[in-house]
Write an enzyme that holds these catalytic residues in place. Structure first.
Site, short mmCIF file in Angstrom:
data_model
loop_
_atom_site.label_atom_id
_atom_site.label_comp_id
_atom_site.label_asym_id
_atom_site.label_seq_id
_atom_site.Cartn_x
_atom_site.Cartn_y
_atom_site.Cartn_z
N SER A 32 0.87 -1.18 0.00
CA SER A 32 0.00 0.00 0.00
C SER A 32 0.91 1.23 0.00
O SER A 32 2.13 1.12 0.11
CB SER A 32 -0.93 0.00 1.23
OG SER A 32 -0.19 -0.12 2.42
N CYS A 58 -1.07 3.04 -13.05
CA CYS A 58 -1.59 3.51 -11.76
C CYS A 58 -0.77 4.69 -11.25
O CYS A 58 -1.32 5.65 -10.70
CB CYS A 58 -1.58 2.38 -10.75
SG CYS A 58 -2.85 1.12 -11.03
#
Length: 393
Positions: free
Chosen positions: A148, A364
């Site tokens: 993350s 992304c």
């Protein structure tokens, strides 16, 4: 190739390619749409895409981002700085021009008519994405195994950024020794290990990935940590603090109410819940078709409005912290690690997988760079009044 454009009528940039008249029309229209982003097909800048096979135009026209991603995986086009290309494309809202493609309409209908993140479907993302191989993730991530966004405010490298993120969450939770903490979507145990080692708490982590559970148990051996293979909706008990890091993206709008209700039921009256999630700059009706098919099946990126609406019946929102730009840097660090490790990994994966994974990480990164995507840390406390009830569908 039949019905091709005469060489004299072709744009000299594309003179080496034999294209049909239809492909030429698509190409010219695409170039016009890309011009505001300062992108030139087969141009000389590192963010200019290089078209290797003219079927790219057909695939893009028919399937939008799904066709673009699949044709990249198949080598139909290249781009040295794919991340910057995506950032520029999204900055001029080029993606919104593709919303009328059937793959988008299909995804919207499925999301509206079906619960794509139901109790039975919840395990699909674990099997397809998180179980792809612990060796891949160990090579790509840092030694915390945090998958993350890192917190780069004072960090000099990926490991420091991930440790800073983990400690930031611990501080927001006001952890105290001996407290019982629930980690919803614990991954490979990065938070559980850090919180148990540095704050003396007992952690229960849950994941829907068998590979994650195996490695998390190994990493947390000897610590007051328990890792369960379990869906969040079946959890029981009471915990002093709750945390969820990078899992809410797999919950889905139809399940936001039961997710918040479950978290509320599991939390002590004076507890704290830190929700760490990717967020969208706007409420969207479906996820990107390529991401849905190849990376995160059934996923959905929530907007801050959706998070707030779901939390409102159960929690007081104490704080919202957005450090989305840090995810750009995190993803590029992962891509660098992945590329460096590829020679030792490629015996277990195909070249098409390498291109798919590179496209995932760099695209992304571009989305975060142009602020199309955000990273929210939301601190929640329980509301002390009667609450609505929902049942799992």
């Amino acid at each position: 190739m039949a019905d091709s454009v005469p060489h004299s009528q072709q744009n000299p940039v594309f003179s080496s390619l034999s294209v049909t008249r239809q492909q030429a029309r698509i190409r010219d229209g695409l170039q016009s749409m890309l011009a505001p982003a300062d992108i030139k097909l087969n141009g000389e800048r590192p963010w200019d895409p290089q078209v290797q096979n003219p079927r790219f135009y057909d695939r893009l026209c028919r399937q939008g981002s799904l066709g673009a991603g699949e044709s990249y995986m198949d080598g139909d086009w290249e781009c040295q700085q794919l991340d910057e290309f995506v950032s520029r494309v999204l900055s001029v809202q080029f993606d919104q021009r593709l919303q009328n493609k059937w793959v988008y309409i299909r995804n919207r209908l499925l999301g509206k008519l079906c619960n794509l993140q139901s109790c039975t479907r919840a395990w699909q993302v674990g099997e397809q994405h998180y179980d792809v191989g612990n060796n891949l993730y160990q090579a790509m991530l840092d030694k915390t195994m945090a998958y993350s966004c890192g917190y780069w405010q004072k960090a000099r490298d990926l490991y420091q950024a991930q440790v800073a993120k983990l400690d930031l969450i611990c501080q927001k939770l006001y952890l105290r020794p001996g407290e019982n903490v629930l980690d919803i979507g614990c991954g490979w145990g990065s938070f559980a290990q850090y919180a148990a080692e540095h704050y003396g708490v007992n952690v229960t982590g849950v994941t829907i990935s068998r590979e994650q559970q195996v490695l998390a148990l190994q990493r947390c051996a000897g610590l007051p940590v328990n890792i369960e293979l379990q869906d969040y909706r079946s959890l029981k008990g009471e915990f002093d603090k709750l945390v969820s890091i990078g899992m809410f993206e797999h919950v889905g709008p139809k399940n936001y109410p039961i997710y918040m209700q479950t978290a509320c039921d599991l939390m002590a009256e004076d507890g704290i819940f830190v929700l760490h999630t990717i967020g969208s700059d706007a409420t969207r009706k479906c996820t990107d078709p390529w991401i849905h098919k190849y990376i995160f099946p059934n996923g959905a990126i929530p907007s801050l409005r959706e998070i707030s609406a779901a939390a409102e019946p159960y929690f007081v929102i104490e704080d919202v912290h957005n450090f989305g730009p840090d995810y750009d840097r995190t993803l590029m660090a992962w891509h660098n690690n992945f590329s460096l490790a590829w020679p030792s990994l490629k015996s277990g994966y195909s070249e098409r997988f390498f291109r798919m994974w590179s496209y995932y990480l760099k695209s992304c990164a571009g989305a975060f760079r142009c602020r199309n995507l955000q990273l929210f840390q939301v601190v929640l406390r329980k509301k002390l009044r009667p609450l609505p009830r929902y049942t799992c569908r």
